[in-house]
Design an enzyme around this catalytic site. Structure first.
Site, PDB file in Angstrom:
ATOM      1  N   SER A  76       0.809  -1.226   0.000  1.00 29.86           N
ATOM      2  CA  SER A  76       0.000   0.000   0.000  1.00 29.86           C
ATOM      3  C   SER A  76       0.838   1.271   0.000  1.00 29.86           C
ATOM      4  CB  SER A  76      -0.983  -0.019   1.175  1.00 29.86           C
ATOM      5  OG  SER A  76      -0.371  -0.469   2.363  1.00 29.86           O
ATOM      6  N   ASP A 140      -3.712  -1.095   9.023  1.00 26.34           N
ATOM      7  CA  ASP A 140      -3.644  -2.454   8.468  1.00 26.34           C
ATOM      8  C   ASP A 140      -2.742  -3.320   9.353  1.00 26.34           C
ATOM      9  OD1 ASP A 140      -3.597  -4.687   6.877  1.00 26.34           O
ATOM     10  OD2 ASP A 140      -2.390  -3.811   5.287  1.00 26.34           O
TER      11      ASP A 140
END
Length: 258
Positions: A76, A140
């Site tokens: 990401s 996350d």
């Protein structure tokens, strides 16, 4: 979500609590040992023309693989760095020493990016609100300990209190029935935050103990029309990525409000 935020000319900040290494070699020994990519990006890559709404994500993969394919896979942070503009900023946190060092090697030369070796959940309240006060926070975590679920919920609530106008995306796993803590996580957040978009994608049948059968994302302050776009995308992704028939008791995808 970033594409929607980037539609406006104002600069923004991308914040990530558990950034990892930034990008990954899918030909490395560890990746080949689990070969999880074969059930994910490999299937999607073969059908990529059928998912034009994922063009930004797929374009970031292509940028890292000029000779074709997806062997170098962007995490990401690399995806965000590929999408963001010169005037935007990235704040990346990673506590693990080796991962943090690798992250710095991959992305540390970018002047837009600040890399912090620190506990990402603690760092959220320390670094928010950012400047400019417009952007996205991705949380996350690995969820390695049961106690981490409560820490994550409390960190999100605290971060939202400090920066209520930011967009927040919280990822969580859907595990075996005896180990799944997603309901506790969402319930703890729901007691303090009144609204949010809750999405889940299931690719296999839920078992009793070990194994992840799907994952979810809680989005606070979702960008305009995101729910509508996901309602079109998730059914097609579920069909593409399904490992087995999930059965009527476990929907392949769902979207709802917090």
């Amino acid at each position: 979500m970033l594409e929607t935020l980037l539609a406006k000319p104002k600069p923004l900040v991308y914040v990530e609590s558990h950034a990892g290494a930034g990008r990954y070699d899918l030909g490395a020994e560890q990746a080949l040992k689990t070969a999880e990519y074969r059930l994910g990006i490999e299937r999607l890559w073969e059908r990529r023309d059928a998912f034009p709404e994922l063009s930004a994500y797929l374009g970031a993969i292509s940028a890292l693989n000029p000779d074709g394919g997806f062997a170098t896979y962007p995490g990401s942070p690399a995806l965000a760095a590929h999408l963001l503009r010169a005037e935007d900023r990235l704040i990346l946190m990673e506590l693990h020493p080796a991962e943090s060092q690798t992250l710095r090697r991959h992305l540390g030369g970018d002047p837009r990016i600040g890399i912090h070796r620190r506990d990402g959940l603690e760092g959220l309240t320390a670094l928010l609100p950012p400047k400019p006060a417009r952007g996205l926070v991705l949380i996350d975590p690995p969820y390695e300990l049961v106690s981490e679920y409560a820490r994550v919920a409390d960190a999100l609530v605290a971060a939202h209190a400090r920066w209520p106008t930011g967009v927040y995306a919280l990822w969580f796993p859907r595990l075996g029935l005896q180990r799944d803590r997603s309901a506790d996580l969402i319930g703890r957040i729901r007691r303090s935050i009144p609204d949010g978009l809750l999405c889940e994608l299931t690719v296999r049948r839920q078992v009793d103990d070990f194994g992840m059968h799907g994952s979810g994302m809680l989005i606070l302050n979702p960008p305009w029309r995101l729910e509508e776009r996901l309602a079109d995308l998730l059914p097609r992704l579920a069909e593409l990525l399904a490992i087995e028939a999930t059965g009527r008791s476990v929907p392949a995808w769902k979207i709802g409000r917090l």
